[in-house]
Design an enzyme around this catalytic site. Structure first.
Site, PDB file in Angstrom:
ATOM      1  N   GLY A 200       0.785  -1.234   0.000  1.00  0.00           N
ATOM      2  CA  GLY A 200       0.000   0.000   0.000  1.00  0.00           C
ATOM      3  C   GLY A 200       0.812   1.277   0.000  1.00  0.00           C
ATOM      4  O   GLY A 200       0.327   2.317   0.416  1.00  0.00           O
ATOM      5  N   ALA A 203      -0.799   3.820  -2.128  1.00  0.00           N
ATOM      6  CA  ALA A 203      -2.016   4.277  -1.446  1.00  0.00           C
ATOM      7  C   ALA A 203      -1.685   5.352  -0.421  1.00  0.00           C
ATOM      8  O   ALA A 203      -2.323   6.406  -0.379  1.00  0.00           O
ATOM      9  CB  ALA A 203      -2.714   3.099  -0.766  1.00  0.00           C
ATOM     10  N   GLU A 224       4.273   3.802 -12.934  1.00  0.00           N
ATOM     11  CA  GLU A 224       3.781   2.420 -13.017  1.00  0.00           C
ATOM     12  C   GLU A 224       2.306   2.379 -13.389  1.00  0.00           C
ATOM     13  O   GLU A 224       1.901   1.614 -14.254  1.00  0.00           O
ATOM     14  CB  GLU A 224       4.014   1.704 -11.684  1.00  0.00           C
ATOM     15  CG  GLU A 224       3.622   0.239 -11.706  1.00  0.00           C
ATOM     16  CD  GLU A 224       3.981  -0.462 -10.410  1.00  0.00           C
ATOM     17  OE1 GLU A 224       4.394  -1.634 -10.473  1.00  0.00           O
ATOM     18  OE2 GLU A 224       3.833   0.150  -9.342  1.00  0.00           O
ATOM     19  N   LYS A 398      13.784   6.300  10.019  1.00  0.00           N
ATOM     20  CA  LYS A 398      14.717   7.427  10.053  1.00  0.00           C
ATOM     21  C   LYS A 398      13.915   8.712  10.064  1.00  0.00           C
ATOM     22  O   LYS A 398      12.930   8.844   9.326  1.00  0.00           O
ATOM     23  CB  LYS A 398      15.654   7.396   8.835  1.00  0.00           C
ATOM     24  CG  LYS A 398      16.653   8.560   8.787  1.00  0.00           C
ATOM     25  CD  LYS A 398      17.516   8.498   7.537  1.00  0.00           C
ATOM     26  CE  LYS A 398      18.489   9.669   7.479  1.00  0.00           C
ATOM     27  NZ  LYS A 398      19.316   9.650   6.246  1.00  0.00           N
ATOM     28  N   ARG A 400      15.216  12.723  10.639  1.00  0.00           N
ATOM     29  CA  ARG A 400      16.286  13.642  11.046  1.00  0.00           C
ATOM     30  C   ARG A 400      15.804  14.696  12.044  1.00  0.00           C
ATOM     31  O   ARG A 400      16.552  15.135  12.891  1.00  0.00           O
ATOM     32  CB  ARG A 400      16.863  14.358   9.820  1.00  0.00           C
ATOM     33  CG  ARG A 400      17.845  13.527   9.027  1.00  0.00           C
ATOM     34  CD  ARG A 400      18.739  14.382   8.155  1.00  0.00           C
ATOM     35  NE  ARG A 400      19.755  13.581   7.500  1.00  0.00           N
ATOM     36  CZ  ARG A 400      19.829  13.353   6.208  1.00  0.00           C
ATOM     37  NH1 ARG A 400      18.910  13.869   5.408  1.00  0.00           N
ATOM     38  NH2 ARG A 400      20.788  12.619   5.682  1.00  0.00           N
TER      39      ARG A 400
END
Length: 443
Positions: A200, A203, A224, A398, A400
């Site tokens: 997803g 989505a 795509e 992650k 920052r």
């Protein structure tokens, strides 16, 4: 025509040395607009003093600049002060200095474009670079040099104050728990949404795009899916009509009512879609700059990174070039860029299939360049009878400028969209609750 005006620069410095705070009269004038190095350093020192609430005279300016190789000396600053007698003419001199700076920048851009025209390499990259150089001039900007930390803090303090007051200038995704972790998507951020197929990721990214498009312009590159496929998913999500009924027919009268409402809402979105496959970073830069000339851009979405074309010697080098190009694009446009990424099959070989940063495909540069990395995991993809069926985990691996951790969302498969988990168990409730989820899916 001369591209410098030392006399106008000298008069500006002299006016600023009259012991009056003239910040409003030189607003928009920057040290880098001055052609003479000693004037540039003097104006920078004057601004720094003003920011601390201190007036400046020739003696204090000379003390500040003493010891620098480009300092003109006390006698020269006294001479400048003697020339700064006409405050009425100050705006005209400021305009002259800025105009000369823009002309120098124009000449520099022309030299850069000429160099690109004579150089080797991909012509589309050269055209995009030339367009970016001209775009800076259209926006009235001049290449900026290093800045004193005091100047940075002066411009940054209003944003910090807004945080303390509970306001947030980041771009909200529309998901409460996700926004609480991320504190919004910041201008210049490269945000990566990664997952295995069918989790997803399209989505989630396009649902964020749909939410943002109600208040700002969004440009989405789908390499795509065709634009009509994305439209199907957007209508399914916005109207809470099952996607298979939109594609294959069989909608009920209630479906038709919700579908009609969805069409009206989707038509009001400021969302641009480009479904050209295998685009290069130069193509995306040129197209976003074209939109930017008409409207400020709030968000760019690229679906997905591994489908882009590159010019590297191998695929890892190409992905590195693409990821760094997308990060540069985010800074250039002054908005977040969301890039989608596939994950390697390594995560499916582990007993715990939740993805990690090491599962990013093709290049470690993706992890390095991204400011935020989010990964999607839905246990029901691997375990159809999972007790977590109907939910998804967004794993913030992650961040920052904020927290890492996990956020759980509700997955509405028939509508190809996500919702906050407070929606769980309420799928058949009132229409206002349904409207909390707008989005797309992939595959």
């Amino acid at each position: 025509m001369s591209l410098t005006s030392p006399a106008a620069e000298q008069t500006i410095i002299g006016c600023c040395l009259q012991g009056q705070i003239l910040a409003d009269r030189v607003a928009g004038l920057l040290p880098e607009h001055f052609a003479v190095e000693s004037h540039r350093e003097a104006f920078s020192a004057i601004l720094a003093a003003w920011h601390q609430g201190r007036p400046v005279d020739p003696v204090s300016l000379d003390d500040t600049l003493k010891g620098r190789s480009d300092s003109a000396g006390l006698a020269y600053w006294v001479e400048c002060a003697e020339h700064g007698y006409s405050l009425a003419m100050l705006p005209a001199h400021v305009s002259t200095v800025r105009d000369k700076a823009t002309r120098r920048a124009l000449l520099a851009a022309a030299d850069e474009i000429a160099s690109l025209a004579h150089g080797n390499g991909d012509i589309r990259e050269h055209v995009a670079s030339a367009a970016a150089a001209v775009s800076k001039l259209v926006d009235g900007t001049v290449t900026r040099g290093p800045r004193l930390i005091g100047d940075v803090l002066r411009d940054y303090m209003p944003e910090m104050g807004a945080r303390w007051e509970g306001r947030n200038d980041g771009l909200m995704t529309g998901f409460a728990d996700l926004d609480a972790k991320l504190r919004g998507l910041r201008a210049g951020n490269l945000v990566l949404i990664a997952a295995r197929p069918a989790m997803g990721k399209t989505a989630l990214a396009m649902q964020i795009a749909a939410n943002v498009s109600h208040g700002g312009v969004v440009v989405a590159f789908s390499q795509e899916m065709a634009e009509t496929e994305l439209a199907d998913r957007l209508l399914a999500s916005a109207g809470h009509v099952a996607l298979d009924r939109i594609i294959g027919g069989g909608m009920t009268s209630d479906d038709h009512d919700r579908f009609a409402g969805a069409v009206g809402r989707v038509q009001g979105m400021r969302l641009y879609i480009d479904d050209q496959p295998a685009q290069r970073i130069s193509d995306i830069r040129a197209k976003t700059q074209s939109v930017r000339r008409k409207h400020p851009i709030a968000l760019v979405v690229v679906d997905y990174l591994q489908l882009m074309a590159g010019d590297g010697a191998n695929r890892n080098a190409e992905i590195e070039q693409i990821s760094r190009g997308l990060k540069a694009l985010a800074k250039e446009l002054g908005c977040p860029v969301i890039a989608l990424s596939q994950l390697s099959r390594k995560c499916e070989e582990r007993p715990n299939k939740r993805p990690m940063l090491s599962d990013l495909r093709d290049s470690g540069a993706i992890e390095q360049d991204a400011d935020i990395v989010m990964m999607i995991y839905r246990d029901e993809v691997y375990n159809p009878d999972s007790p977590d069926k109907g939910t998804a985990e967004v794993l913030i691996r992650k961040n920052r400028q904020g927290q890492i951790g996990d956020v759980r969302l509700t997955w509405l498969g028939e509508y190809t969209s996500f919702a906050d988990c407070s929606y769980q168990g309420s799928r058949e409730e009132s229409q206002p609750m349904r409207r909390r989820s707008r989005g797309f899916d992939e595959e």
